[in-house]
Design an enzyme around this catalytic site. Sequence first.
Site: not given
Ligand code: ACO
Length: 376
Positions: A259, A313
């Site tokens: 998140h 979610d």
């Molecule tokens: N699974 C595995 N690794 C993850 C996940 C995940 N779900 N989420 C983040 N990471 C990792 C990334 O790969 C990244 O790793 P790195 O530093 O080695 O490159 C690090 O954590 C940071 O991730 P970002 O995507 O840059 O973080 P951001 O704050 O932009 O992302 C987000 C938040 C988009 C929600 C992300 O966690 C994600 O894509 N999750 C999966 C989709 C999801 O569940 N979305 C629902 C969110 S709740 C809502 O909107 C109602």
Amino acid sequence: MASYAKGLEGVVAAHTSMSFIDGEKGILEYVGIPIGELASNSSFEETVFLLWNGRLPKHGELDEFSHKIRSRYAMSPALEARLMALPKKAEPMHVMRTLVSSLGLDDARPDVTDVPEVREKALTVLSLVPTILAGFHRYRQGKPLIKPDSNLPLAENFLYMLNGQRPTPTMAKAMDVCLILHADHGLNNSTFSARVVVSTMSDVYSALTAAIGSLRGPLHGGANEGVMVMLNAIPSVADVEKFIQAKLEHKDKIMGFGHRVYRAYDPRASHLKVLAKQLAHDTGNSALYEKSAKIEEIMLREKAAKGIYPNVDFYSATTYHCIGLPLDLFTPCFVLSRVGGWSGHILEQLSDNRLFRPSADYTGPHDVRYTPMNKR
Ligand code: ACO
């Protein structure tokens, strides 16, 4: 001095008195009340009143508010005709976006930005979205539409219109709790979209339409459907470890984890986890819950150090499945709830508006001469 924050991370772009999030400690409050307390004691209607008024309603006020919502459940003949003209294989989120947008056509004064009048319009949308969603689901199955029952609360009435029979009290309560938990969440992407649109003094229907478009993305509300797809792709609990490890090795995101704001357990997810476990047990879906719990165990082992925990979610997927909702209605059910939060933010934005207009850092060339077509 202008500064650049990719994805606007860490940027404070609005004031709100509706929800407070402490992402480090895993706290979410609506108007100061912890989300778990509301999920245990409140109803969706009361929660929306709280968000829109900044306080809990007194007895007569809740009755009046609920009555207003119930009196607006029914679709107009024009709206129903538009629904019945849609392609049956349309994706329900496209349907929600299209029909909410179309509500502006039925409104003699869609452009009003006066807060009390916009509030009434938002209340009408809030009351109608369950009827639209249930109606479309029945229409696409070739079944007759069920008229809303104005004796029922919004969550229960939705399940009644969807299935043609009253849900059990457990299912009605579970649906209501889901709506409470999803109602508002700070300046998330879809809420921001709604505020950006209305900040131009555009209309409430355009703002809500934009918000629905944002919510359907798989990085936002669309993740609950992604979670279910993942759970269905894993044959059994014994296969979870291999499946998740393979995804992590490919640097794939695991849907329902991570998140932008939380670096701790999402408090909505902890509440939904308990609900999902109970419902899975009651409905013979324990294997689904066990798979979810195993995914969580692996993700905590691999990713908790990075602050990646289950988000709202993750367990909402199992919960919705146990309530009997088809997969492609998961994200639209998020809409039923979040219309409450989006509308509250629209009202806040209109009460103290300033046009959203950030800047972009130009990275292209300068002083380039125009090349005629035959010289390119
Ligand atoms: N699974 C595995 N690794 C993850 C996940 C995940 N779900 N989420 C983040 N990471 C990792 C990334 O790969 C990244 O790793 P790195 O530093 O080695 O490159 C690090 O954590 C940071 O991730 P970002 O995507 O840059 O973080 P951001 O704050 O932009 O992302 C987000 C938040 C988009 C929600 C992300 O966690 C994600 O894509 N999750 C999966 C989709 C999801 O569940 N979305 C629902 C969110 S709740 C809502 O909107 C109602």
